[in-house]
Design a protein around this motif. Structure first.
Motif, PDB file in Angstrom:
ATOM      1  N   ARG A   1     -15.462  54.022   6.322  1.00 15.35           N
ATOM      2  CA  ARG A   1     -14.439  54.888   5.776  1.00 15.35           C
ATOM      3  C   ARG A   1     -15.212  55.591   4.492  1.00 15.35           C
ATOM      4  NH1 ARG A   1      -8.897  55.948   5.723  1.00 15.35           N
ATOM      5  NH2 ARG A   1      -8.057  56.858   3.677  1.00 15.35           N
ATOM      6  N   TYR A   2     -16.149  54.835   3.789  1.00 17.39           N
ATOM      7  CA  TYR A   2     -16.538  54.986   2.566  1.00 17.39           C
ATOM      8  C   TYR A   2     -18.216  55.070   2.494  1.00 17.39           C
ATOM      9  CZ  TYR A   2     -11.946  54.193   0.950  1.00 17.39           C
ATOM     10  OH  TYR A   2     -10.338  54.291   0.857  1.00 17.39           O
ATOM     11  N   GLY A   3     -18.810  54.300   3.254  1.00 17.72           N
ATOM     12  CA  GLY A   3     -20.255  54.168   3.409  1.00 17.72           C
ATOM     13  C   GLY A   3     -20.703  52.652   2.722  1.00 17.72           C
ATOM     14  N   ALA A   4     -21.932  52.337   2.840  1.00 20.73           N
ATOM     15  CA  ALA A   4     -22.635  51.226   2.203  1.00 20.73           C
ATOM     16  C   ALA A   4     -22.466  50.942   0.901  1.00 20.73           C
ATOM     17  CB  ALA A   4     -24.098  51.381   2.726  1.00 20.73           C
ATOM     18  N   GLY A   5     -22.837  52.054   0.284  1.00 19.57           N
ATOM     19  CA  GLY A   5     -22.961  51.952  -1.445  1.00 19.57           C
ATOM     20  C   GLY A   5     -21.366  51.723  -1.706  1.00 19.57           C
ATOM     21  N   PRO A   6     -20.463  52.373  -1.455  1.00 13.05           N
ATOM     22  CA  PRO A   6     -19.190  51.681  -1.960  1.00 13.05           C
ATOM     23  C   PRO A   6     -18.503  50.153  -1.589  1.00 13.05           C
ATOM     24  CG  PRO A   6     -18.864  54.239  -1.454  1.00 13.05           C
ATOM     25  CD  PRO A   6     -20.203  53.681  -0.949  1.00 13.05           C
ATOM     26  N   MET A   7     -19.071  50.031  -0.187  1.00 16.91           N
ATOM     27  CA  MET A   7     -18.739  48.668   0.291  1.00 16.91           C
ATOM     28  C   MET A   7     -19.363  47.685  -0.586  1.00 16.91           C
ATOM     29  SD  MET A   7     -20.088  46.148   2.127  1.00 16.91           S
ATOM     30  CE  MET A   7     -21.549  46.442   3.149  1.00 16.91           C
ATOM     31  N   LEU A   8     -20.587  47.941  -1.105  1.00 19.87           N
ATOM     32  CA  LEU A   8     -21.346  46.770  -1.773  1.00 19.87           C
ATOM     33  C   LEU A   8     -20.729  46.837  -3.252  1.00 19.87           C
ATOM     34  CD1 LEU A   8     -23.718  44.854  -1.728  1.00 19.87           C
ATOM     35  CD2 LEU A   8     -25.157  46.721  -2.625  1.00 19.87           C
ATOM     36  N   ALA A   9     -20.626  47.881  -3.659  1.00 15.37           N
ATOM     37  CA  ALA A   9     -19.972  48.125  -5.101  1.00 15.37           C
ATOM     38  C   ALA A   9     -18.548  47.060  -5.028  1.00 15.37           C
ATOM     39  CB  ALA A   9     -19.771  49.612  -5.308  1.00 15.37           C
ATOM     40  N   ILE A  10     -17.704  47.180  -4.192  1.00 14.20           N
ATOM     41  CA  ILE A  10     -16.369  46.541  -4.041  1.00 14.20           C
ATOM     42  C   ILE A  10     -16.761  45.205  -3.777  1.00 14.20           C
ATOM     43  CG2 ILE A  10     -14.365  46.182  -2.680  1.00 14.20           C
ATOM     44  CD1 ILE A  10     -14.398  49.393  -2.095  1.00 14.20           C
TER      45      ILE A  10
ATOM     46  N   ALA B   1      -9.140  42.931  -7.299  1.00 11.99           N
ATOM     47  CA  ALA B   1     -10.036  43.970  -7.788  1.00 11.99           C
ATOM     48  C   ALA B   1     -10.115  44.988  -6.695  1.00 11.99           C
ATOM     49  CB  ALA B   1     -11.389  43.398  -7.883  1.00 11.99           C
ATOM     50  N   GLY B   2     -10.386  44.598  -5.202  1.00 12.88           N
ATOM     51  CA  GLY B   2     -10.601  45.460  -4.141  1.00 12.88           C
ATOM     52  C   GLY B   2      -9.222  46.440  -3.964  1.00 12.88           C
ATOM     53  N   LEU B   3      -8.332  45.779  -4.080  1.00  9.37           N
ATOM     54  CA  LEU B   3      -6.924  46.499  -3.711  1.00  9.37           C
ATOM     55  C   LEU B   3      -6.896  47.765  -4.855  1.00  9.37           C
ATOM     56  CD1 LEU B   3      -4.377  46.040  -2.077  1.00  9.37           C
ATOM     57  CD2 LEU B   3      -3.254  45.178  -4.245  1.00  9.37           C
ATOM     58  N   LEU B   4      -7.362  47.490  -5.989  1.00  7.07           N
ATOM     59  CA  LEU B   4      -6.988  48.536  -7.186  1.00  7.07           C
ATOM     60  C   LEU B   4      -8.305  49.276  -7.145  1.00  7.07           C
ATOM     61  CD1 LEU B   4      -5.751  45.983  -9.986  1.00  7.07           C
ATOM     62  CD2 LEU B   4      -4.663  47.758  -8.672  1.00  7.07           C
ATOM     63  N   MET B   5      -9.606  48.946  -6.942  1.00  3.93           N
ATOM     64  CA  MET B   5     -10.753  49.917  -7.145  1.00  3.93           C
ATOM     65  C   MET B   5     -11.215  50.992  -6.103  1.00  3.93           C
ATOM     66  SD  MET B   5     -14.046  47.267  -7.214  1.00  3.93           S
ATOM     67  CE  MET B   5     -15.257  48.751  -7.440  1.00  3.93           C
ATOM     68  N   VAL B   6     -10.401  50.542  -4.855  1.00  2.00           N
ATOM     69  CA  VAL B   6     -10.680  51.385  -3.730  1.00  2.00           C
ATOM     70  C   VAL B   6     -10.408  52.791  -3.772  1.00  2.00           C
ATOM     71  CG1 VAL B   6      -8.542  50.755  -2.365  1.00  2.00           C
ATOM     72  CG2 VAL B   6     -10.586  51.444  -1.072  1.00  2.00           C
ATOM     73  N   GLY B   7      -9.293  53.083  -4.740  1.00  3.62           N
ATOM     74  CA  GLY B   7      -9.007  54.254  -4.916  1.00  3.62           C
ATOM     75  C   GLY B   7      -9.921  55.469  -5.474  1.00  3.62           C
ATOM     76  N   LEU B   8     -10.711  54.679  -6.219  1.00  3.22           N
ATOM     77  CA  LEU B   8     -11.946  55.466  -6.764  1.00  3.22           C
ATOM     78  C   LEU B   8     -12.928  56.032  -5.755  1.00  3.22           C
ATOM     79  CD1 LEU B   8     -13.100  52.816  -9.543  1.00  3.22           C
ATOM     80  CD2 LEU B   8     -11.414  54.810  -9.920  1.00  3.22           C
ATOM     81  N   PHE B   9     -13.196  55.561  -4.751  1.00  3.22           N
ATOM     82  CA  PHE B   9     -13.925  55.971  -3.828  1.00  3.22           C
ATOM     83  C   PHE B   9     -13.139  56.926  -3.072  1.00  3.22           C
ATOM     84  CE2 PHE B   9     -15.667  51.864  -4.919  1.00  3.22           C
ATOM     85  CZ  PHE B   9     -16.799  51.980  -5.372  1.00  3.22           C
ATOM     86  N   GLU B  10     -11.738  56.618  -2.860  1.00  8.24           N
ATOM     87  CA  GLU B  10     -11.105  57.563  -1.908  1.00  8.24           C
ATOM     88  C   GLU B  10     -11.048  58.980  -2.266  1.00  8.24           C
ATOM     89  OE1 GLU B  10      -8.518  58.744   1.287  1.00  8.24           O
ATOM     90  OE2 GLU B  10      -9.738  56.452   0.763  1.00  8.24           O
TER      91      GLU B  10
END
Length: 246
Positions: free
Chosen positions: A110-119, A232-241
């Motif tokens: 959905r978001y790519g490698a960078g966002p996955m690693l950041a989360i 943390a993941g539940l809240l920050m995923v919206g940044l990448f959306e």
């Protein structure tokens, strides 16, 4: 007209399917976790393993000892993240790898490698913070990728249970798949499937501290890291959306 020549051995055979359908980023992260554990168990001796955990596992007690000797606190610059790459045994590693494959894959797609690693990394640090809040004076070490993976679980819960959205192509009239939209926090608990999954996950982890009362023995599970990482993941995923739809 002559027909093209065919390899007799290939007739009637279905096309080959790839053995692994994992995103490259997930495969690489799994490979790193396995390689580090291989090195820790096959290359390092007992003294080397002790040094590895001393320098790269997360130990909240360092926070308490810092006023007496600031050098003790220096590993706190990296151990909130590096602890996620260490494991206590092959069973610990395999469980985390299976969990990682399941929940990191939809996040990467959905978001790519960078966002996955950041989360993953931010959630690992959040899990370490929750662990420190409840284990400050215990002297316990925190190791394992489960906090970071819990963050990827929280991120995935925001969309994997939502219905698939469709649109009609303005020219052809064909139905086009738009994907699943990101649910709000309220919608996570309104949707029966995501609500059931989230509540069961939270209850199981919250019940871990009660294990000694119920079973007479500790489970040795860092439930604090799971809960901290998940939120943390539940809240920050919206940044990448937002970037995902730009």
């Amino acid at each position: 007209m002559s027909e093209p020549e065919q390899n007799p051995g290939s007739q009637g055979r279905p096309p080959r399917e790839p053995i692994f359908l994992l995103p490259t980023a997930v495969t690489v992260l799994v490979g790193i976790l396995v390689a580090i554990h291989l090195a820790a168990t096959m290359v390092l001796n007992e003294a080397g393993q002790t040094q590895l955990y001393f320098w790269f596992a997360f130990q909240p007690l360092r926070i308490v000892l810092a006023p007496q000797d600031i050098s003790v606190a220096i590993p706190l610059l990296w151990t909130p993240f590096s602890h996620a790459f260490l494991h206590g045994g092959w069973d610990h590693l395999f469980v985390n790898v299976a969990w990682l494959v399941i929940f990191a894959s939809p996040v990467v797609r959905r978001y790519g490698a960078g966002p996955m690693l950041a989360i993953f990394l931010v959630s690992a640090a959040a899990g370490a913070a929750f662990f420190a809040a409840t284990s400050l004076y215990s002297g316990a070490y925190l190791i394992g990728a489960s906090g970071g993976i819990a963050g990827l679980t929280g991120a995935a819960v925001r969309f994997i249970f939502q219905p698939v959205l469709y649109a009609q192509h303005p020219e052809t009239g064909q139905r086009v798949v738009l994907g699943r939209r990101l649910a709000t926090l309220r919608e996570v608990f309104v949707n029966p499937r995501s609500r059931f999954f989230t509540l069961i996950w939270l209850i199981l982890n919250a019940a871990v501290p009660l294990a000694p009362l119920l079973m007479g023995a500790s489970l040795g599970i860092a439930w604090q890291a799971h809960l901290g990482g998940f939120f943390a993941g539940l809240l920050m995923v919206g940044l990448f959306e937002r970037k995902h739809h730009q």
